[in-house]
Design a protein around this motif. Structure first.
Motif, mmCIF file in Angstrom:
data_model
loop_
_atom_site.group_PDB
_atom_site.id
_atom_site.type_symbol
_atom_site.label_atom_id
_atom_site.label_comp_id
_atom_site.label_asym_id
_atom_site.label_seq_id
_atom_site.Cartn_x
_atom_site.Cartn_y
_atom_site.Cartn_z
ATOM 1 N N ALA A 1 1.471 10.496 -1.413
ATOM 2 C CA ALA A 1 1.730 9.125 -0.962
ATOM 3 C C ALA A 1 2.553 8.364 -2.001
ATOM 4 C CB ALA A 1 0.419 8.399 -0.672
ATOM 5 N N PHE A 2 2.188 8.517 -3.281
ATOM 6 C CA PHE A 2 2.967 7.888 -4.352
ATOM 7 C C PHE A 2 4.397 8.432 -4.377
ATOM 8 C CE2 PHE A 2 -0.996 6.912 -7.057
ATOM 9 C CZ PHE A 2 -0.959 5.557 -6.776
ATOM 10 N N ALA A 3 4.543 9.738 -4.238
ATOM 11 C CA ALA A 3 5.872 10.362 -4.286
ATOM 12 C C ALA A 3 6.764 9.846 -3.162
ATOM 13 C CB ALA A 3 5.746 11.886 -4.213
ATOM 14 N N LEU A 4 6.223 9.736 -1.967
ATOM 15 C CA LEU A 4 7.002 9.223 -0.839
ATOM 16 C C LEU A 4 7.378 7.761 -1.050
ATOM 17 C CD1 LEU A 4 5.062 10.931 2.079
ATOM 18 C CD2 LEU A 4 7.366 11.493 1.258
ATOM 19 N N GLY A 5 6.460 6.974 -1.593
ATOM 20 C CA GLY A 5 6.747 5.572 -1.889
ATOM 21 C C GLY A 5 7.767 5.406 -2.995
ATOM 22 N N ALA A 6 7.716 6.279 -3.988
ATOM 23 C CA ALA A 6 8.682 6.208 -5.085
ATOM 24 C C ALA A 6 10.068 6.669 -4.644
ATOM 25 C CB ALA A 6 8.199 7.052 -6.266
ATOM 26 N N ALA A 7 10.112 7.688 -3.800
ATOM 27 C CA ALA A 7 11.402 8.238 -3.366
ATOM 28 C C ALA A 7 12.082 7.363 -2.318
ATOM 29 C CB ALA A 7 11.200 9.652 -2.817
ATOM 30 N N GLY A 8 11.318 6.861 -1.360
ATOM 31 C CA GLY A 8 11.930 6.146 -0.252
ATOM 32 C C GLY A 8 11.586 4.677 -0.160
ATOM 33 N N GLY A 9 10.772 4.173 -1.087
ATOM 34 C CA GLY A 9 10.313 2.796 -1.018
ATOM 35 C C GLY A 9 8.962 2.731 -0.344
ATOM 36 N N VAL A 10 8.255 1.626 -0.562
ATOM 37 C CA VAL A 10 6.887 1.532 -0.059
ATOM 38 C C VAL A 10 6.809 1.618 1.462
ATOM 39 C CG1 VAL A 10 5.964 0.321 -2.060
ATOM 40 C CG2 VAL A 10 6.934 -0.997 -0.188
ATOM 41 N N GLY A 11 7.850 1.246 2.157
ATOM 42 C CA GLY A 11 7.862 1.354 3.609
ATOM 43 C C GLY A 11 7.871 2.788 4.100
ATOM 44 N N ARG A 12 8.287 3.715 3.260
ATOM 45 C CA ARG A 12 8.332 5.134 3.634
ATOM 46 C C ARG A 12 7.055 5.882 3.272
ATOM 47 N NH1 ARG A 12 13.258 6.287 6.399
ATOM 48 N NH2 ARG A 12 14.698 4.740 5.625
ATOM 49 N N SER A 13 6.157 5.227 2.580
ATOM 50 C CA SER A 13 4.892 5.878 2.240
ATOM 51 C C SER A 13 3.992 5.876 3.469
ATOM 52 C CB SER A 13 4.202 5.133 1.093
ATOM 53 O OG SER A 13 3.634 3.932 1.560
ATOM 54 N N PRO A 14 2.975 6.744 3.507
ATOM 55 C CA PRO A 14 2.059 6.746 4.661
ATOM 56 C C PRO A 14 1.365 5.396 4.847
ATOM 57 C CG PRO A 14 1.649 8.642 3.240
ATOM 58 C CD PRO A 14 2.658 7.791 2.552
ATOM 59 N N TYR A 15 1.036 4.724 3.751
ATOM 60 C CA TYR A 15 0.353 3.440 3.843
ATOM 61 C C TYR A 15 1.315 2.358 4.336
ATOM 62 C CZ TYR A 15 -2.851 6.069 0.866
ATOM 63 O OH TYR A 15 -3.676 7.022 0.346
ATOM 64 N N GLY A 16 2.573 2.449 3.934
ATOM 65 C CA GLY A 16 3.585 1.518 4.436
ATOM 66 C C GLY A 16 3.809 1.694 5.920
ATOM 67 N N TRP A 17 3.828 2.943 6.359
ATOM 68 C CA TRP A 17 3.987 3.228 7.787
ATOM 69 C C TRP A 17 2.804 2.661 8.564
ATOM 70 C CZ3 TRP A 17 1.075 5.788 11.385
ATOM 71 C CH2 TRP A 17 1.687 6.049 12.606
ATOM 72 N N LEU A 18 1.584 2.890 8.061
ATOM 73 C CA LEU A 18 0.385 2.389 8.713
ATOM 74 C C LEU A 18 0.397 0.860 8.784
ATOM 75 C CD1 LEU A 18 -2.313 3.349 9.956
ATOM 76 C CD2 LEU A 18 -3.308 3.101 7.679
ATOM 77 N N PHE A 19 0.808 0.225 7.708
ATOM 78 C CA PHE A 19 0.901 -1.238 7.699
ATOM 79 C C PHE A 19 1.895 -1.721 8.751
ATOM 80 C CE2 PHE A 19 2.997 -5.142 6.314
ATOM 81 C CZ PHE A 19 1.901 -5.994 6.243
ATOM 82 N N ARG A 20 3.052 -1.108 8.766
ATOM 83 C CA ARG A 20 4.122 -1.521 9.680
ATOM 84 C C ARG A 20 3.738 -1.316 11.146
ATOM 85 N NH1 ARG A 20 7.506 1.310 7.430
ATOM 86 N NH2 ARG A 20 7.653 3.055 8.850
ATOM 87 N N LYS A 21 3.090 -0.199 11.461
ATOM 88 C CA LYS A 21 2.782 0.143 12.849
ATOM 89 C C LYS A 21 1.467 -0.446 13.362
ATOM 90 C CE LYS A 21 6.355 2.730 13.583
ATOM 91 N NZ LYS A 21 7.410 2.331 14.474
ATOM 92 N N VAL A 22 0.466 -0.568 12.506
ATOM 93 C CA VAL A 22 -0.865 -0.954 12.969
ATOM 94 C C VAL A 22 -1.259 -2.361 12.509
ATOM 95 C CG1 VAL A 22 -3.316 -0.346 12.914
ATOM 96 C CG2 VAL A 22 -1.587 1.460 13.038
ATOM 97 N N VAL A 23 -1.048 -2.663 11.237
ATOM 98 C CA VAL A 23 -1.557 -3.922 10.690
ATOM 99 C C VAL A 23 -0.623 -5.088 10.973
ATOM 100 C CG1 VAL A 23 -2.264 -5.103 8.577
ATOM 101 C CG2 VAL A 23 -2.833 -2.693 8.907
#
Length: 138
Positions: free
Chosen positions: A37-59
């Motif tokens: 999750a950290f690696a995806l957030g560091a590489a693509g920005g927090v929106g590309r992390s699993p938690y960013g995706w969950l925030f964007r789609k659900v929260v």
């Protein structure tokens, strides 16, 4: 493009829970998940992390549009710092010494908790300090 300030804080809350469970259980696979999750957030920005995706789609659809924004670079840098600590934690838990895994995971947990509870992003602050130092050195 600036990001919704609530997204990184939501991600920090999930990270806090995950890292606390890692410290309680010693579950290396869960720490590996957080490292990814950290690696995806560091590489693509927090929106590309699993938690960013969950925030964007659900929260975010349930809490309405943002009123505050922040630049994406500081949270992205914070993800890279979290990644470094998670990798050291994985090494400590898998190769040893175990205290290294506990210490690195605990440090990452402390930083995530600060963001969750108080909105203070330690990695973001480190990013700003580094920017000031490198700008004054030029």
């Amino acid at each position: 493009m600036d990001i919704d300030v609530r997204g990184p804080r939501f991600g920090a809350a999930l990270t806090t829970v995950v890292l606390a469970v890692v410290l309680i259980t010693g579950n290396v696979w869960l720490l590996a998940w957080q490292t990814l999750a950290f690696a995806l957030g560091a590489a693509g920005g927090v929106g590309r992390s699993p938690y960013g995706w969950l925030f964007r789609k659900v929260v975010r659809p349930r809490i309405g549009p943002p009123t505050e924004f922040e630049p994406p670079e500081p949270p992205r840098f914070a993800q890279a710092v979290g990644l470094a600590f998670a990798v050291v934690g994985l090494l400590g838990f898998t190769v040893g010494p175990e205290w290294l895994g506990l210490a690195a995971t605990g440090a990452a947990l402390a930083a995530a908790f600060l963001n969750t509870a108080f909105g203070y992003c330690l990695g973001c602050e480190m990013y700003l300090v580094l920017r000031r130092v490198t700008a004054s050195a030029e």
